[in-house]
Design a protein around this motif. Structure first.
Motif, short mmCIF file in Angstrom:
data_model
loop_
_atom_site.label_atom_id
_atom_site.label_comp_id
_atom_site.label_asym_id
_atom_site.label_seq_id
_atom_site.Cartn_x
_atom_site.Cartn_y
_atom_site.Cartn_z
N GLY A 147 0.78 -1.24 0.00
CA GLY A 147 0.00 0.00 0.00
C GLY A 147 0.81 1.28 0.00
N PRO A 148 1.81 1.43 0.88
CA PRO A 148 2.56 2.69 0.89
C PRO A 148 3.24 3.01 -0.43
CG PRO A 148 2.91 1.50 2.94
CD PRO A 148 2.16 0.57 2.04
N PHE A 149 3.79 1.99 -1.10
CA PHE A 149 4.43 2.25 -2.40
C PHE A 149 3.41 2.72 -3.42
CE2 PHE A 149 5.94 1.17 -6.63
CZ PHE A 149 7.26 1.59 -6.61
N VAL A 150 2.25 2.04 -3.46
CA VAL A 150 1.21 2.42 -4.41
C VAL A 150 0.68 3.82 -4.09
CG1 VAL A 150 -1.07 1.82 -5.33
CG2 VAL A 150 0.60 0.01 -4.84
N ALA A 151 0.45 4.08 -2.81
CA ALA A 151 -0.07 5.39 -2.41
C ALA A 151 0.91 6.51 -2.71
CB ALA A 151 -0.43 5.38 -0.93
N ALA A 152 2.20 6.27 -2.44
CA ALA A 152 3.21 7.31 -2.68
C ALA A 152 3.30 7.68 -4.15
CB ALA A 152 4.57 6.83 -2.17
N GLY A 203 -1.30 6.11 -6.63
CA GLY A 203 -2.08 5.03 -7.23
C GLY A 203 -3.57 5.25 -7.09
N THR A 204 -4.28 5.06 -8.18
CA THR A 204 -5.74 5.17 -8.17
C THR A 204 -6.42 3.81 -8.22
OG1 THR A 204 -5.85 5.38 -10.59
CG2 THR A 204 -5.64 7.42 -9.31
N ALA A 205 -5.67 2.76 -8.61
CA ALA A 205 -6.21 1.41 -8.65
C ALA A 205 -5.05 0.43 -8.51
CB ALA A 205 -6.97 1.15 -9.95
N TYR A 206 -5.37 -0.78 -8.01
CA TYR A 206 -4.38 -1.84 -7.95
C TYR A 206 -5.03 -3.12 -8.44
CZ TYR A 206 -0.59 -4.85 -6.51
OH TYR A 206 0.44 -5.75 -6.53
N GLY A 246 -4.76 -7.27 -9.07
CA GLY A 246 -4.08 -8.48 -8.64
C GLY A 246 -5.02 -9.67 -8.60
N ASP A 247 -4.45 -10.85 -8.36
CA ASP A 247 -5.21 -12.09 -8.42
C ASP A 247 -5.47 -12.69 -7.05
OD1 ASP A 247 -3.06 -14.65 -8.05
OD2 ASP A 247 -2.19 -12.71 -8.55
N HIS A 248 -5.03 -12.06 -5.99
CA HIS A 248 -5.02 -12.66 -4.66
C HIS A 248 -5.74 -11.75 -3.66
CE1 HIS A 248 -3.28 -14.22 -0.88
NE2 HIS A 248 -3.01 -15.33 -1.57
N PRO A 249 -6.40 -12.32 -2.63
CA PRO A 249 -6.98 -11.45 -1.60
C PRO A 249 -5.97 -10.47 -1.00
CG PRO A 249 -7.81 -13.68 -1.34
CD PRO A 249 -6.75 -13.74 -2.42
N GLY A 250 -4.69 -10.87 -0.96
CA GLY A 250 -3.68 -9.94 -0.48
C GLY A 250 -3.55 -8.71 -1.36
N ASP A 251 -3.86 -8.86 -2.65
CA ASP A 251 -3.82 -7.71 -3.56
C ASP A 251 -4.99 -6.77 -3.30
OD1 ASP A 251 -1.49 -8.62 -4.87
OD2 ASP A 251 -2.70 -10.03 -6.03
N VAL A 252 -6.12 -7.34 -2.88
CA VAL A 252 -7.24 -6.50 -2.46
C VAL A 252 -6.84 -5.69 -1.23
CG1 VAL A 252 -9.62 -6.48 -1.65
CG2 VAL A 252 -8.92 -8.11 -3.43
N ARG A 254 -6.67 -1.57 -0.72
CA ARG A 254 -7.30 -0.89 0.41
C ARG A 254 -6.27 -0.05 1.17
NH1 ARG A 254 -11.11 -1.15 -1.78
NH2 ARG A 254 -12.84 -2.62 -1.69
N ALA A 255 -5.09 -0.62 1.40
CA ALA A 255 -4.06 0.11 2.14
C ALA A 255 -3.60 1.35 1.39
CB ALA A 255 -2.86 -0.81 2.41
N ALA A 256 -3.71 1.32 0.07
CA ALA A 256 -3.29 2.46 -0.75
C ALA A 256 -4.41 3.47 -0.97
CB ALA A 256 -2.79 1.96 -2.11
N GLY A 257 -5.63 3.15 -0.53
CA GLY A 257 -6.76 4.02 -0.82
C GLY A 257 -7.13 4.00 -2.28
#
Length: 374
Positions: free
Chosen positions: A153-158, A161-164, A166-172, A176-179
């Motif tokens: 999340g922090p890398f995507v947010a920094a 990031g507007t969307a992420y 992925g194929d795994h619940p961890g990607d969901v 969420r962590a990135a907003g």
């Protein structure tokens, strides 16, 4: 996504993060081969089906699961050995999923960019991207590894990031962590129902569907930006000439600001404004005549409205005649252009709204005659 009343302006351009394994590339065979070789050196023999059960998890958790009871220090040593073996045993079998390159390129077409954020060891992320022919589609600085689930999340947010994706619940969880919007693909070990239960906002069959979905995502971003801009204006006189842009602007202004802080100025005489008048009436918006050659600024000032707004979109590059006609001599506000909404996007946004016609029936703003430009 920021609300209209938020102080931070919503993004105008998409920044989309992508997971790597089983999202952009099918790396299952290489991962299984490397894991089996690594564990065999440790005296643990597993089959490919055993490995599949742990798809998408960080490497240390996979090894601990496949070799239960292994002390943490030994798990760390096996992780290091896996990373040594992976370039020779795992990379060559990797294949990009159909549409992966187009998915990575799609945000750039809208003025944005792509990220690749993976649990895989960072040097191996770069190796896999190169082997799959995807390395040219993403900047090296926008690639990160050794991150799983919400740690992404922090890398995507920094990066904004507007969307992420992925194929795994961890990607969901990462989204969420990135907003960011959580987009799930079913090319991994989890089906659509599982990903929806994990909280995915969107479920796609694969990354080949990302470019089409992105059109809607960008429209969402820019509609949010339009509403944010209107909220900042506070009150407006909309110059309503019967075009899709001015009709959409009026409808959104009424929704964001309320009809008491919005009025419509209809140039007179002007063709194609009957539907526009009906739209204003249906929205409860006051309509005022604007005689030919008259600047709208004094009318806005007399009505106690802070700004004049026109429906010019981002495709209009030439200044409009009389553009300096606000209440204090300032420029006419152009919220659609400020939100980077193109003419095509104006029509797409208009089709989302059911606007009242002359008899109260739903009428799409895109159907308002474009007899004159705003």
């Amino acid at each position: 996504m920021a609300s209209p009343g938020a102080t931070r302006s919503p993004a105008l351009h998409p920044v989309v993060g992508f997971d790597l394994d089983m999202t952009l590339v099918d790396s299952s065979a290489g991962i299984a081969a490397t894991l089996r070789a690594t564990l065999a050196e440790h005296g643990v023999h597993v089959g490919a089906a055993d490995v599949d059960l742990y798809a998408g998890l960080p490497l240390d958790l996979i090894i601990a699961g496949l070799a239960p009871g292994t002390p943490p220090a030994a798990v760390d040593a096996l992780v290091a050995r896996y990373r040594q073996l992976y370039p020779s045993l795992g990379v060559d079998s990797v294949t990009a999923y159909p549409g992966a390159a187009a998915a990575l390129a799609a945000p750039r077409a809208h003025g944005g960019r792509s990220l690749v954020v993976s649990a895989k060891h960072t040097p191996n992320v770069h190796r896999v991207l190169a082997a799959a022919g995807l390395d040219a589609a993403v900047a090296a600085a926008d690639v990160a590894g050794d991150l799983f689930a919400d740690a992404k999340g922090p890398f995507v947010a920094a990066a904004g990031g507007t969307a992420y994706v992925g194929d795994h619940p961890g990607d969901v969880a990462a989204a969420r962590a990135a907003g960011a919007v959580a987009v799930a693909v079913t090319t991994g070990a989890h089906d659509g129902d599982a990903l929806r239960r994990a909280g995915a906002d969107v479920v796609l069959a694969g990354v080949a569907q990302v470019p089409a979905w992105l059109e809607e995502h960008v429209l969402d971003l820019r509609t949010a930006a339009l509403r944010h801009r209107l909220a900042a204006l506070g009150s407006v006189l909309v110059v309503l000439t019967g075009t899709p842009g001015s009709a959409l602007l009026l409808a959104e202004a009424a929704a964001v600001l309320g009809p008491d802080r919005v009025a419509a100025a209809v140039p007179s005489p002007a063709p194609g404004t009957a539907r526009a008048r009906a739209l204003a009436a249906g929205l409860g918006i006051r309509v005022h005549e604007l005689p030919a050659g008259t600047a709208p600024g004094p009318l806005a000032a007399r009505l106690g409205l802070a700004h004049v707004a026109g429906g010019q979109d981002a495709d209009e590059v030439l200044p409009r005649p009389g553009s300096r006609s606000g209440p204090a001599g300032g420029d006419v506000a152009t919220p659609l252009r400020d939100a980077a909404l193109t003419g095509e996007q104006v029509r797409a946004a208009s089709r989302r709204l059911a606007l009242p016609g002359p008899s109260g029936e739903p009428v799409a703003a895109a159907d308002v005659p474009a007899a004159a430009r705003d």
